[in-house]
Design a protein around this motif. Structure first.
Motif, PDB file in Angstrom:
ATOM      1  N   MET A   1       0.774  -1.308   0.039  1.00 34.08           N
ATOM      2  CA  MET A   1       0.054   0.030   0.007  1.00 34.08           C
ATOM      3  C   MET A   1       0.872   1.263   0.033  1.00 34.08           C
ATOM      4  N   VAL A   2       2.101   1.175   0.684  1.00 31.24           N
ATOM      5  CA  VAL A   2       3.041   2.285   0.190  1.00 31.24           C
ATOM      6  C   VAL A   2       3.165   2.578  -1.303  1.00 31.24           C
TER       7      VAL A   2
ATOM      8  N   ALA B   1       0.164   4.138  -2.789  1.00 31.72           N
ATOM      9  CA  ALA B   1       0.025   5.502  -2.466  1.00 31.72           C
ATOM     10  C   ALA B   1       1.076   6.201  -3.466  1.00 31.72           C
TER      11      ALA B   1
ATOM     12  N   PHE C   1      -1.010   6.796   4.864  1.00 28.50           N
ATOM     13  CA  PHE C   1      -0.740   5.269   5.326  1.00 28.50           C
ATOM     14  C   PHE C   1      -0.119   5.183   6.761  1.00 28.50           C
TER      15      PHE C   1
ATOM     16  N   LEU D   1      -5.214   2.171   2.694  1.00 27.19           N
ATOM     17  CA  LEU D   1      -4.747   3.525   2.731  1.00 27.19           C
ATOM     18  C   LEU D   1      -6.336   4.337   3.029  1.00 27.19           C
TER      19      LEU D   1
END
Length: 363
Positions: free
Chosen positions: A128-129, A132, A261, A269
């Motif tokens: 999820m980083v 983002a 995050f 997110l």
């Protein structure tokens, strides 16, 4: 090719590294610790093939492809340079070095030797980083205006909490920032795609004595930062925040929407809009390709820190094999962190003056 790995250090991070190497299908060949006895015990406990008597012998071993440096911070330069001199690739824990000069020497040595030098800024490897980062890059956030970020822990919140990191001779002149603030700044730059151009910092050492030993490095850091496109950010770093175990949070506010995050909730997110907000869960079927490639289990099967670390090692080993994985943190990123650390110390020592940070290519 099976990558043959050696390890210098058998403590907490040594255990994390060996688990990741095993999951990445590397071969755990040899390990050295601070004494031969500790090395033998750690090799047995971690399932490493053999123990070497010391770091010098480990670095010189001829049956290794890569050396993982997990020793105390002040020894990183010595151990990594010895491994590079022997022709080995190196994965070196952060901080890469306790001084900018040593970080420069290590980076230059790896480049000259043609070996891979990687630094585990592993929070880049949460899917999820990457999601983002993809949303920012495609313009979904709009122009970033402000950043609100923090990395909070509590493991040193008592006056009698002691660790080798609190000794500046072993841990370095900076502790909280070099240890966890470096992760935070790396994440700010990696996700935003921008560089921190200027910063002002204040530091605080709450307990100048821990367990009868004097403490010269900081417990807390507060920063204001300005990115190279004018975005402003506030960053708080503390190892004395009761109840916060590993509270790394990054929130970006853009002209179109905000994005957040939180490392302790890595499967999601938060997207904020004026008209309403939503939580977006990890879904490799819908996520950006660079996020989806890191999702090794289906949606609803949680992934976490060790998965991120394994993904980092997989990419580092792919680089050893000649690939160029997207977003692999290298010695150049470790050098960047060392320069930011020095800027923080310089700003704090001068009462919080603004410091221009060195400019390099965007991540």
């Amino acid at each position: 090719m099976t990558v043959r790995a050696g390890f210098i250090g058998g403590g907490f991070m040594g255990a994390v590294h060996t688990r990741a190497v095993r999951a990445a299908r590397g071969e755990l060949v040899a390990l050295a610790s601070s004494t031969p006895e500790k090395g033998r015990a750690a090799a047995l406990e971690l399932g490493v093939g053999r123990a070497e008597p010391d770091a010098t012998a480990l670095a010189a071993a001829s049956d290794l492809d890569v050396v993982h440096v997990c020793s105390p911070n002040a020894q990183h330069a010595e151990h990594a340079l010895a491994a590079i001199a022997a022709g080995h690739h190196v994965v070196c824990e952060k901080p890469l070095a306790t001084t900018v000069a040593d970080a420069e020497r290590m980076t230059d040595a790896a480049t000259a030797a043609g070996v891979v030098g990687a630094v585990p800024f592993v929070y880049r490897y949460h899917p999820m980083v990457r999601q983002a980062r993809a949303l920012v890059a495609e313009g979904a956030v709009g122009t970033i205006l402000t950043i609100d970020a923090a990395y909070l822990q509590d493991w040193l919140s008592h006056a009698d909490d002691h660790n080798w990191r609190t000794d500046a001779a072993a841990g370095g002149a900076s502790r909280a920032f070099a240890d966890i603030g470096s992760h935070l700044c790396d994440l700010v730059e990696f996700v935003s795609g921008r560089r921190i151009a200027r910063l002002t910092a204040r530091t605080r050492t709450v307990y100048a004595d821990r367990g009868g030993a004097s403490v010269a490095n900081e417990d807390i850091v507060a920063l204001l930062v300005e990115l190279d496109d004018g975005a402003l950010g506030t960053l708080l770093v503390s190892q004395l925040a009761p109840g916060r175990k590993n509270g790394l949070v990054l929130e970006l506010h853009g002209t179109a929407q905000s994005i957040r995050f939180a490392q302790e909730r890595p499967e999601e997110l938060w997207l904020g809009r004026r008209e309403g907000s939503q939580l977006v869960l990890r879904d490799p079927a819908a996520d950006a390709p660079d996020s989806a490639r890191l999702s090794i289990v289906p949606t609803g099967h949680p992934m976490g820190y060790q998965d991120a670390f394994t993904a980092f090692v997989v990419d580092a080993y792919a680089a050893i094999g000649g690939a160029a994985p997207e977003g692999l943190p290298t010695f150049a990123d470790g050098l960047r962190a060392a320069r930011l650390t020095q800027a923080v110390l310089d700003s704090a020592a001068a009462g919080g003056v603004w410091i221009d940070t060195p400019h390099e290519e965007k991540p």
